[in-house]
Design an enzyme around this catalytic site. Structure first.
Site, PDB file in Angstrom:
ATOM      1  N   HIS A  64       0.833  -1.205   0.000  1.00 25.95           N
ATOM      2  CA  HIS A  64       0.000   0.000   0.000  1.00 25.95           C
ATOM      3  C   HIS A  64       0.869   1.257   0.000  1.00 25.95           C
ATOM      4  CE1 HIS A  64      -3.823   2.076   1.821  1.00 25.95           C
ATOM      5  NE2 HIS A  64      -3.183   2.869   0.964  1.00 25.95           N
ATOM      6  N   ARG A  68       2.268   8.873  -6.664  1.00 27.28           N
ATOM      7  CA  ARG A  68       1.864  10.173  -7.212  1.00 27.28           C
ATOM      8  C   ARG A  68       2.151  10.368  -8.701  1.00 27.28           C
ATOM      9  NH1 ARG A  68      -1.475  10.562  -3.146  1.00 27.28           N
ATOM     10  NH2 ARG A  68      -0.598  11.398  -1.213  1.00 27.28           N
ATOM     11  N   ASN A  98      -4.839   6.065  -7.157  1.00 27.64           N
ATOM     12  CA  ASN A  98      -5.382   7.433  -7.144  1.00 27.64           C
ATOM     13  C   ASN A  98      -4.366   8.449  -7.649  1.00 27.64           C
ATOM     14  OD1 ASN A  98      -3.880   7.057  -4.799  1.00 27.64           O
ATOM     15  ND2 ASN A  98      -5.163   8.402  -3.559  1.00 27.64           N
ATOM     16  N   HIS A 241      -5.362  -0.309   6.109  1.00 30.04           N
ATOM     17  CA  HIS A 241      -5.076   0.574   7.256  1.00 30.04           C
ATOM     18  C   HIS A 241      -6.145   0.553   8.354  1.00 30.04           C
ATOM     19  CE1 HIS A 241      -7.601   3.051   4.729  1.00 30.04           C
ATOM     20  NE2 HIS A 241      -6.616   3.503   3.977  1.00 30.04           N
ATOM     21  N   ASP A 314       1.084   2.901   3.792  1.00 29.47           N
ATOM     22  CA  ASP A 314       0.209   3.937   3.236  1.00 29.47           C
ATOM     23  C   ASP A 314       1.033   5.197   2.964  1.00 29.47           C
ATOM     24  OD1 ASP A 314      -2.009   5.245   2.283  1.00 29.47           O
ATOM     25  OD2 ASP A 314      -2.958   5.555   4.222  1.00 29.47           O
ATOM     26  N   HIS A 318       3.145  14.523   0.334  1.00 31.12           N
ATOM     27  CA  HIS A 318       2.536  15.798  -0.044  1.00 31.12           C
ATOM     28  C   HIS A 318       3.601  16.883   0.023  1.00 31.12           C
ATOM     29  CE1 HIS A 318      -1.579  14.324  -0.104  1.00 31.12           C
ATOM     30  NE2 HIS A 318      -1.412  13.788   1.091  1.00 31.12           N
TER      31      HIS A 318
END
Length: 434
Positions: A64, A68, A98, A241, A314, A318
């Site tokens: 997981h 990006r 995603n 998670h 996870d 950012h």
């Protein structure tokens, strides 16, 4: 021919029930032989590593991660994310869909997995379960599986509608891969930014109730029961998670029934509780959120008693400017690939006595089984030469400014760690050397 000799190390290989001094010969990307110390006395190799005082184990596997790319390369790329993975002892990672655009077609999957992306470790992917991760129409499971998908997920969003999740579980069962579910009833979490409770009330923030996670887990388990009864299939549900005691209790009960349910726990959910939010620290903002201390303790218990199947980071990078906002506006997520082993060894091994072989079962052997990654997660002869060498007793402090990730959004900057990676070897190539 490329050869590496690893001598004088303590080999820990849960898959083969080995925890003993061993020497390893790696040749052309595979484990060529494993012998008792001294047996390779006459062998000449391109490189010899003296592993005296080091643990030698299967490379870590993370089912997981968020890399990006495409679409948000200012946060991370496949090259930088896998460089961070290698520094953390990981030799295999599974990317979530995603991205921008969402990874939901064969063409997008093949682009992501192409060698031109510059991955330093083995990259697999779980494409979206529904088109655009919109929760409505299923993607082409059969074609995506043939192109290399190791599972399906709308991670970041739940598959919320019962009929869609049921169809996804049936299609995945036929493809013999898991559906990896982000368990969050978003009808209960709109506008929420941390765990529901007295702390959220004191900070003036809307809180996510534990029911939001538990309801989806319980719903999905009920769907497994119905599908087994009516379709004669045995779908594999993997819960991402997990963060609440109620969800873990439901998973424990489902396992006892014999349903095919696995789950992961992230290092931040066993190492931190909601108090880490402190004075609106956005580096402690993630989804699911850090929970109450009682829930954190239950995550540790689940890892100790075998209810939890694996540890997954996870990893969610950012940019600094994105986290430098009001708590409610900042994005969810933290980086985690370089701190996972250090936290597992400090919290689970040292503080709670979890044996080292069990750590590597959670971080390598079991993740390989969950995603059916043949030849990985073990170090028997013929397996891929994916190896981590680390100093188990080394104490160190994580310095986020030295991270190999593009992003620095972690609550563990300056945190104490245990067990320092010295070498990471992927398919017989040294990809990280301390």
């Amino acid at each position: 021919m490329s050869e590496i000799l690893i001598l004088n190390g303590r080999l820990i290989d849960p898959a083969n029930r080995v925890d003993a001094p061993r020497d390893l010969l790696l040749r052309d990307g595979r484990v060529a032989a494993i012998e008792t110390p001294g047996a390779f006395g006459g062998v000449q190799a391109a490189e010899t590593i003296d592993a005296t005082g080091l643990v030698v184990a299967p490379g870590l596997i993370d089912v997981h991660v968020h890399l990006r790319e495409p679409g948000q390369t200012y946060k991370e790329t496949i090259a930088t994310g896998t460089a961070a993975a290698a520094a953390g002892g990981y030799t295999t990672v599974v990317a979530m869909p995603n991205t921008v655009p969402v990874n939901d077609t064969v063409a997008k999957l093949e682009w992501m997995l192409d060698a031109q992306r510059g991955s330093l470790v083995k990259l697999f992917a779980m494409p979206a379960a529904t088109v655009g991760s919109m929760g409505e129409d299923l993607t082409d499971f059969e074609a995506l599986r043939a192109a290399g998908a190791v599972g399906f997920t709308d991670d970041g969003k739940p598959v919320l509608e019962d009929r869609v999740m049921r169809a996804a579980l049936v299609a995945a069962a036929r493809a013999e891969v898991p559906v990896s579910q982000h368990a969050e009833d978003t009808r209960l979490t709109g506008g929420c930014s941390m765990n529901a409770g007295p702390l959220a009330f004191r900070l003036g923030l809307r809180g996510m109730p534990v029911e939001a996670e538990a309801r989806i887990v319980e719903r999905d388990i009920q769907l497994l029961r119905e599908i087994e009864r009516t379709e004669g299939l045995r779908p594999h549900l993997h819960v991402q998670h997990v963060s609440t005691a109620r969800a873990i209790d439901a998973i424990r009960k489902a396992k006892r029934e014999g349903l095919h349910v696995t789950c992961e726990i992230a290092p931040h959910h066993f190492a931190l509780n909601e108090e880490a939010v402190g004075d609106y620290d956005t580096h402690a903002k993630m989804n699911p959120p850090l929970r109450a201390e009682a829930d954190r303790a239950k995550m540790v218990e689940a890892l100790l008693d075998g209810t939890a199947d694996c540890i997954a980071t996870d990893h969610a990078p950012h940019a600094a400017f994105e986290k430098r906002q009001e708590f409610e506006r900042a994005p969810n997520g933290i980086t985690g690939l370089e701190t996972a082993l250090g936290l597992a060894l400090r919290v689970l091994h040292r503080d709670h006595g979890l044996p080292l072989p069990r750590i590597f079962e959670l971080m390598s052997t079991s993740p390989a089984a969950i995603a059916s990654l043949a030849g990985r997660g073990a170090l028997g002869a013929g397996h891929f030469a994916d190896v981590v060498l680390f100093e188990a007793d080394a104490e160190w402090t994580f310095d986020a400014s030295q991270s190999r990730s593009k992003s620095r959004n972690t609550p563990f900057d300056g945190a104490p760690m245990l067990g320092q990676v010295r070498y990471t070897i992927f398919e017989g190539r040294i990809v990280y050397r301390a």
